[in-house]
Design an enzyme around this catalytic site. Structure first.
Site, PDB file in Angstrom:
ATOM      1  N   GLN A   1       0.855  -1.185   0.000  1.00 31.87           N
ATOM      2  CA  GLN A   1       0.000   0.000   0.000  1.00 31.87           C
ATOM      3  C   GLN A   1       0.896   1.241   0.000  1.00 31.87           C
ATOM      4  OE1 GLN A   1      -2.193   1.537   3.524  1.00 31.87           O
ATOM      5  NE2 GLN A   1      -4.029   1.000   2.361  1.00 31.87           N
TER       6      GLN A   1
ATOM      7  N   TYR B   1      -6.085  11.003   3.801  1.00 35.24           N
ATOM      8  CA  TYR B   1      -4.653  11.109   3.575  1.00 35.24           C
ATOM      9  C   TYR B   1      -4.447  12.162   2.467  1.00 35.24           C
ATOM     10  CZ  TYR B   1      -3.384   7.058   6.487  1.00 35.24           C
ATOM     11  OH  TYR B   1      -3.160   6.212   7.548  1.00 35.24           O
TER      12      TYR B   1
END
Length: 396
Positions: free
Chosen positions: A103, A173
């Site tokens: 990720q 994010y």
């Protein structure tokens, strides 16, 4: 209405250039096992357990594309020094017959600038309650650098033996914070209309595709909605998903929701372990704040199986791109229902923390029931090594 699709959970399935052994993915859950910002024995053992337990692919979370993009200083960031440990990890996963995904992303305003010793970045200036520090607005140079860093990180993932990369476009994010009208107050070409706010996400995905081509599968984890007033909502997220599909930059989307910054429990549902979160906070001021006002931030939402399915159906009906359904998938019949509705894969996390071998047992014994009770007490363990506290108690 989406037509019924006949797919078997336990037959091989294609994901971009990959053939996976089944349709179960281990979702990214920050492991809290990366002291020194590299992969060590604990992290390798963690992912080996899940690979041996039967998942088709396990996701390493989280591999930051830049040092200031970590949520805390011990998190992995992709650099040459990280490759050796990650190679050991991917080899261990491959030995168990599974694939490995990295990720990739930048934590943006979720990053702990105090821990990292570097300023956190957001679309617009703000204050981080976690780090008790200001978060500065990303410059155009920062935005360009971070997009390039995604491509460079993806190349390092290939060098490390990963079979796939997952681009983090969710949970507020960096890329997700630009998508959010609540967090993005910019007046330049990265703010205002959705097309502008989506430039960061699309550029990150394009940089990854241009860097690695078809050598590995490319997924993106995309918020369907932020779960906060004024945040990204379904109608805009669906447009972003269509743009990513048209760009040809990703092989699949993993659909998620919630804001690590503003409303983390919107993704997880179930009990809100306030006392455990407070006890896990290293900063005494943050610990006190969680105890005093934590209920405003760590809210409790009722749990139900496949709680993101209703929202995800709208994406399934509008897209041809393969989709990964997550959110409250703990039982075999839930995964089978997702297959019947046209989702290509399902992603699981908490149920696998409770029982890493759950997929093998579901395959052998269709009546197997997950033991996860969704108490969410695993969540605060990210600060000390992610695990199920109930499984630990049972083993004692």
């Amino acid at each position: 209405m989406t037509p019924t699709v006949r797919r078997s959970l336990f037959e091989p399935a294609r994901l971009g250039p990959l053939t996976l052994r089944n349709r179960f993915l281990k979702a990214a859950t920050f492991e809290g096992m990366t002291k020194g910002a590299v992969a060590g024995d604990d992290l390798i053992a963690f992912h080996r357990r899940h690979a041996a337990g039967g998942v088709a692919m396990t996701t390493v979370a989280y591999c930051a594309v830049a040092p200031e993009g970590r949520t805390e200083r011990h998190q992995i960031w992709m650099r040459p020094e990280a490759v050796a440990g990650l190679r050991r990890l991917t080899a261990a996963v491959h030995d168990e017959g599974a694939a490995a995904s990295a990720q990739l992303g930048h934590a943006g305003p979720v990053a702990n600038g105090t821990s990292n010793g570097l300023p956190a970045l957001a679309p617009s200036p703000m204050v981080s309650a976690q780090a008790l520090a200001r978060v500065r607005a990303a410059s155009r140079q920062d935005i360009a650098r971070i997009a390039t860093a995604h491509g460079e990180a993806a190349l390092l993932a290939v060098e490390s033996g990963f079979d796939a990369v997952e681009i983090h476009l969710g949970h507020n994010y960096f890329a997700s914070s630009f998508l959010s009208p609540r967090l993005n107050k910019r007046k330049d070409e990265y703010g205002g209309c959705l097309a502008n706010r989506a430039k960061v996400a699309r550029a990150a995905a394009r940089a990854v595709r241009d860097a690695v081509g078809d050598r590995v599968a490319i997924l993106a984890k995309l918020n369907m909605d932020d779960g906060v007033p004024g945040g990204l909502w379904l109608d805009e997220s669906l447009k972003v998903a269509r743009w990513l599909e048209a760009d040809g930059s990703v092989d699949a989307l993993e659909l998620t929701a919630g804001s690590s910054l503003l409303n983390p429990m919107y993704l997880f549902r179930g009990d809100a372990p306030l006392q455990e979160f407070a006890a896990a906070m290293r900063n005494p001021l943050v610990r006190l704040g969680v105890r005093m006002v934590g209920k405003r931030f760590i809210r409790s939402y009722p749990y139900q199986e496949a709680y993101l399915l209703d929202s995800a159906r709208q994406f399934r009906s509008a897209l041809r791109l393969p989709l990964v359904l997550l959110g409250g998938i703990a039982q075999r019949e839930t995964a089978e229902a997702a297959m019947a509705e046209g989702f290509e894969f399902v992603a699981m996390a908490r149920a696998l923390l409770r029982e890493p071998d759950l997929i093998n047992r579901m395959r052998r014994e269709p009546g197997t029931r997950s033991l996860c009770v969704h108490c969410n007490k695993c969540m605060p363990t990210i600060f000390s090594g992610t695990h199920c506290v109930l499984a630990e108690a049972t083993d004692v």
